[in-house]
Design a protein around this motif. Structure first.
Motif, PDB file in Angstrom:
ATOM      1  N   GLN A  45      45.075  43.320  28.142  1.00 29.47           N
ATOM      2  CA  GLN A  45      44.623  44.646  28.582  1.00 29.47           C
ATOM      3  C   GLN A  45      44.867  45.701  27.503  1.00 29.47           C
ATOM      4  O   GLN A  45      44.155  46.695  27.440  1.00 29.47           O
ATOM      5  CB  GLN A  45      45.351  45.067  29.868  1.00 29.47           C
ATOM      6  CG  GLN A  45      45.207  44.099  31.029  1.00 29.47           C
ATOM      7  CD  GLN A  45      43.769  43.781  31.385  1.00 29.47           C
ATOM      8  OE1 GLN A  45      42.860  44.553  31.078  1.00 29.47           O
ATOM      9  NE2 GLN A  45      43.543  42.636  32.007  1.00 29.47           N
ATOM     10  N   HIS A 108      32.572  38.425  25.371  1.00 24.79           N
ATOM     11  CA  HIS A 108      33.159  37.675  26.471  1.00 24.79           C
ATOM     12  C   HIS A 108      32.217  37.657  27.670  1.00 24.79           C
ATOM     13  O   HIS A 108      31.997  36.629  28.302  1.00 24.79           O
ATOM     14  CB  HIS A 108      34.487  38.340  26.859  1.00 24.79           C
ATOM     15  CG  HIS A 108      35.236  37.640  27.943  1.00 24.79           C
ATOM     16  ND1 HIS A 108      35.599  36.332  27.851  1.00 24.79           N
ATOM     17  CD2 HIS A 108      35.669  38.086  29.159  1.00 24.79           C
ATOM     18  CE1 HIS A 108      36.242  35.980  28.943  1.00 24.79           C
ATOM     19  NE2 HIS A 108      36.291  37.031  29.763  1.00 24.79           N
ATOM     20  N   ARG A 112      29.777  34.709  30.002  1.00 24.27           N
ATOM     21  CA  ARG A 112      30.051  34.476  31.407  1.00 24.27           C
ATOM     22  C   ARG A 112      28.845  34.685  32.317  1.00 24.27           C
ATOM     23  O   ARG A 112      28.859  34.262  33.459  1.00 24.27           O
ATOM     24  CB  ARG A 112      31.171  35.406  31.860  1.00 24.27           C
ATOM     25  CG  ARG A 112      32.522  35.055  31.301  1.00 24.27           C
ATOM     26  CD  ARG A 112      33.485  36.195  31.533  1.00 24.27           C
ATOM     27  NE  ARG A 112      33.379  36.679  32.901  1.00 24.27           N
ATOM     28  CZ  ARG A 112      34.000  36.124  33.930  1.00 24.27           C
ATOM     29  NH1 ARG A 112      34.765  35.074  33.732  1.00 24.27           N
ATOM     30  NH2 ARG A 112      33.863  36.617  35.134  1.00 24.27           N
ATOM     31  N   HIS A 121      29.560  42.757  39.335  1.00 28.35           N
ATOM     32  CA  HIS A 121      30.984  42.606  39.053  1.00 28.35           C
ATOM     33  C   HIS A 121      31.240  42.693  37.547  1.00 28.35           C
ATOM     34  O   HIS A 121      32.197  43.352  37.102  1.00 28.35           O
ATOM     35  CB  HIS A 121      31.474  41.262  39.602  1.00 28.35           C
ATOM     36  CG  HIS A 121      32.947  41.036  39.426  1.00 28.35           C
ATOM     37  ND1 HIS A 121      33.911  41.921  39.890  1.00 28.35           N
ATOM     38  CD2 HIS A 121      33.635  40.032  38.826  1.00 28.35           C
ATOM     39  CE1 HIS A 121      35.105  41.468  39.585  1.00 28.35           C
ATOM     40  NE2 HIS A 121      34.977  40.328  38.938  1.00 28.35           N
ATOM     41  N   TYR A 124      31.017  46.263  36.491  1.00 29.26           N
ATOM     42  CA  TYR A 124      32.228  47.010  36.795  1.00 29.26           C
ATOM     43  C   TYR A 124      33.374  46.615  35.858  1.00 29.26           C
ATOM     44  O   TYR A 124      34.174  47.455  35.431  1.00 29.26           O
ATOM     45  CB  TYR A 124      32.637  46.782  38.251  1.00 29.26           C
ATOM     46  CG  TYR A 124      31.771  47.520  39.249  1.00 29.26           C
ATOM     47  CD1 TYR A 124      31.132  48.704  38.900  1.00 29.26           C
ATOM     48  CD2 TYR A 124      31.586  47.035  40.544  1.00 29.26           C
ATOM     49  CE1 TYR A 124      30.338  49.388  39.812  1.00 29.26           C
ATOM     50  CE2 TYR A 124      30.799  47.717  41.468  1.00 29.26           C
ATOM     51  CZ  TYR A 124      30.171  48.890  41.086  1.00 29.26           C
ATOM     52  OH  TYR A 124      29.387  49.565  41.984  1.00 29.26           O
ATOM     53  N   GLN A 125      33.468  45.340  35.545  1.00 28.67           N
ATOM     54  CA  GLN A 125      34.494  44.907  34.590  1.00 28.67           C
ATOM     55  C   GLN A 125      34.292  45.607  33.243  1.00 28.67           C
ATOM     56  O   GLN A 125      35.249  46.037  32.598  1.00 28.67           O
ATOM     57  CB  GLN A 125      34.431  43.399  34.396  1.00 28.67           C
ATOM     58  CG  GLN A 125      35.074  42.594  35.507  1.00 28.67           C
ATOM     59  CD  GLN A 125      35.169  41.121  35.160  1.00 28.67           C
ATOM     60  OE1 GLN A 125      34.371  40.610  34.373  1.00 28.67           O
ATOM     61  NE2 GLN A 125      36.124  40.426  35.749  1.00 28.67           N
ATOM     62  N   VAL A 128      35.486  49.180  33.575  1.00 29.38           N
ATOM     63  CA  VAL A 128      36.951  49.286  33.569  1.00 29.38           C
ATOM     64  C   VAL A 128      37.490  49.082  32.157  1.00 29.38           C
ATOM     65  O   VAL A 128      38.371  49.813  31.691  1.00 29.38           O
ATOM     66  CB  VAL A 128      37.581  48.258  34.542  1.00 29.38           C
ATOM     67  CG1 VAL A 128      39.094  48.189  34.355  1.00 29.38           C
ATOM     68  CG2 VAL A 128      37.261  48.641  35.989  1.00 29.38           C
ATOM     69  N   GLN A 129      36.924  48.103  31.461  1.00 28.81           N
ATOM     70  CA  GLN A 129      37.381  47.854  30.092  1.00 28.81           C
ATOM     71  C   GLN A 129      37.076  49.044  29.191  1.00 28.81           C
ATOM     72  O   GLN A 129      37.909  49.459  28.380  1.00 28.81           O
ATOM     73  CB  GLN A 129      36.705  46.591  29.546  1.00 28.81           C
ATOM     74  CG  GLN A 129      37.197  46.151  28.182  1.00 28.81           C
ATOM     75  CD  GLN A 129      38.606  45.559  28.230  1.00 28.81           C
ATOM     76  OE1 GLN A 129      39.162  45.362  29.311  1.00 28.81           O
ATOM     77  NE2 GLN A 129      39.183  45.302  27.080  1.00 28.81           N
ATOM     78  N   LEU A 182      34.901  56.843  35.246  1.00 26.79           N
ATOM     79  CA  LEU A 182      34.142  55.984  36.171  1.00 26.79           C
ATOM     80  C   LEU A 182      33.115  56.793  36.958  1.00 26.79           C
ATOM     81  O   LEU A 182      31.985  56.338  37.183  1.00 26.79           O
ATOM     82  CB  LEU A 182      35.113  55.289  37.138  1.00 26.79           C
ATOM     83  CG  LEU A 182      36.030  54.231  36.495  1.00 26.79           C
ATOM     84  CD1 LEU A 182      37.053  53.718  37.500  1.00 26.79           C
ATOM     85  CD2 LEU A 182      35.211  53.066  35.929  1.00 26.79           C
ATOM     86  N   VAL A 187      30.138  55.496  39.309  1.00 27.07           N
ATOM     87  CA  VAL A 187      30.942  54.779  40.303  1.00 27.07           C
ATOM     88  C   VAL A 187      31.483  55.786  41.312  1.00 27.07           C
ATOM     89  O   VAL A 187      32.021  56.834  40.929  1.00 27.07           O
ATOM     90  CB  VAL A 187      32.129  54.045  39.618  1.00 27.07           C
ATOM     91  CG1 VAL A 187      33.019  53.373  40.668  1.00 27.07           C
ATOM     92  CG2 VAL A 187      31.613  53.036  38.630  1.00 27.07           C
TER      93      VAL A 187
ATOM     94  N   PHE B  14      40.032  49.616  42.776  1.00 32.00           N
ATOM     95  CA  PHE B  14      38.832  49.340  41.981  1.00 32.00           C
ATOM     96  C   PHE B  14      39.201  48.724  40.624  1.00 32.00           C
ATOM     97  O   PHE B  14      38.599  47.736  40.178  1.00 32.00           O
ATOM     98  CB  PHE B  14      38.044  50.633  41.770  1.00 32.00           C
ATOM     99  CG  PHE B  14      36.769  50.442  40.995  1.00 32.00           C
ATOM    100  CD1 PHE B  14      35.592  50.066  41.626  1.00 32.00           C
ATOM    101  CD2 PHE B  14      36.744  50.627  39.615  1.00 32.00           C
ATOM    102  CE1 PHE B  14      34.414  49.871  40.912  1.00 32.00           C
ATOM    103  CE2 PHE B  14      35.575  50.440  38.892  1.00 32.00           C
ATOM    104  CZ  PHE B  14      34.407  50.061  39.539  1.00 32.00           C
ATOM    105  N   ASN B  18      38.319  44.877  39.460  1.00 32.58           N
ATOM    106  CA  ASN B  18      37.352  44.723  38.381  1.00 32.58           C
ATOM    107  C   ASN B  18      37.997  44.665  37.009  1.00 32.58           C
ATOM    108  O   ASN B  18      37.337  44.915  35.994  1.00 32.58           O
ATOM    109  CB  ASN B  18      36.344  45.879  38.436  1.00 32.58           C
ATOM    110  CG  ASN B  18      35.570  45.867  39.726  1.00 32.58           C
ATOM    111  OD1 ASN B  18      34.745  44.982  39.968  1.00 32.58           O
ATOM    112  ND2 ASN B  18      35.831  46.842  40.592  1.00 32.58           N
ATOM    113  N   PRO B  20      39.016  43.092  33.775  1.00 30.81           N
ATOM    114  CA  PRO B  20      38.507  41.911  33.069  1.00 30.81           C
ATOM    115  C   PRO B  20      39.507  40.762  33.119  1.00 30.81           C
ATOM    116  O   PRO B  20      40.703  40.973  32.926  1.00 30.81           O
ATOM    117  CB  PRO B  20      38.316  42.410  31.634  1.00 30.81           C
ATOM    118  CG  PRO B  20      38.164  43.868  31.770  1.00 30.81           C
ATOM    119  CD  PRO B  20      39.006  44.284  32.933  1.00 30.81           C
TER     120      PRO B  20
END
Lengths: 189, 116
Positions: A45, A108, A112, A121, A124-125, A128-129, A182, A187, B14, B18, B20
């Motif tokens: 992270q 990455h 996937r 999903h 959203y990932q 967040v990243q 976000l 979001v 959230f 979500n 990673p």
């Protein structure tokens, strides 16, 4: 990975540290198995996945070398997180001028995408990243340790050697920045 | 974990949902780390340096040094404090001063200061 130590949860960190100090490398293996996922997750992270294995190895080698200097084995996990944070911090300084973690994430994510139902999903990932990458390293660290690794504020303060008030303040600002990012991306929270 | 404000609950949920996913652990990594550990000796605990030992020893010298200083100060004070004069000595001193000063500043002699 299934940890062999999961079957022996009664073994305290202090007990394992004592074994390591006597030169028992198999005991160190148990410590590794107990904490490698947390270390790996935190490093990912904070630094991304490009050299994740190297960073994990760096952390555990530093732990092995530094164990005799650990004054209070009961605080092993705090000490371990401190080393993890140091490794992440060093890594960040080394690669401050290099490509962003976003490229790594895109790579990455590309690997996937196989199911359309995962698309939202993954989106959203990605957000967040990106949101984490937008934060300063200090704010990201507190957000990751508190909200993702679920560490109490007091322990985070000990890991980062900061007053608890500073941790609270950083967490507040980190969340505010993340929420703003976000919401700007559409979001609704 | 501390209590979250209402708005933060949704945000944290959230982020957690979500976040990673961490890339799977390389199966060789544990063996690699253990091999590196086998080739490495843990650091020796830091021993206090001779300078530190000397400093620690010098700390133990502080109380005797302070006590000695106080004793010397008290003794000096006792030595330098004048002993009270007896009545005879006082009278003798008074007599001496009167005679001496009377001759030194005799008002009838305008050239008294030339005696020096």
């Amino acid at each position: 990975m299934v940890s062999g130590d999961v079957a022996n949860p009664q073994l305290s960190d202090a007990h394992l540290v004592e074994g390591c100090l006597k030169g028992d490398r198999q005991t160190f293996r148990l410590l590794y198995q107990r904490y490698q996922h947390k270390v790996r997750s935190t490093l990912y992270q904070l630094c991304g996945g490009s050299v994740l294995d190297d960073l994990v190895q760096d952390v555990f080698l530093r732990v092995w070398k530094g164990l005799p200097k650990l004054k209070n084995p009961q605080h092993f996990s705090t000490w371990l997180y401190r080393i993890t944070w140091n490794v992440a911090s060093d890594r960040r300084k080394q690669f401050a001028q290099q490509r962003s973690q976003l490229e790594t994430l895109n790579h990455h994510a590309d690997l996937r995408i196989s199911d359309v139902s995962d698309l939202m999903h993954l989106h959203y990932q990605d957000l967040v990243q990106k949101g984490l990458a937008e934060l300063s390293f200090d704010h990201r660290t507190v957000l990751v340790l508190h909200d993702l690794e679920d560490l109490p504020q007091k322990q985070i303060a000990e890991i980062l050697q900061l007053p608890v008030g500073t941790v609270k303040s950083r967490l507040f600002h980190a969340r505010a920045a993340m929420r703003k990012f976000l919401e700007q991306q559409g979001v609704q929270l | 974990m501390s209590k979250l404000p209402k708005d933060d609950h949704k945000l944290v949920d959230f982020i957690r949902q979500n976040c990673p996913e961490v890339p799977p652990t390389n199966q060789d990594l544990e063996a690699k780390i253990m091999a590196a550990v086998a080739a490495t000796t843990p650091s020796e605990p830091v021993k206090p340096s001779p300078v530190m030992s000397w400093r620690r020893r010098s700390l133990w010298l502080m109380p005797p040094a302070i006590a000695a200083s106080l004793l010397i100060g008290w003794g000096t004070n006792q030595l330098l404090t004048p002993v009270p004069l007896t009545a005879t000595e006082l009278a003798s001193l008074e007599y001496f001063i009167e005679n001496t000063w009377d001759e030194a500043i005799e008002p009838d002699r305008p050239d008294w200061y030339l005696d020096f």
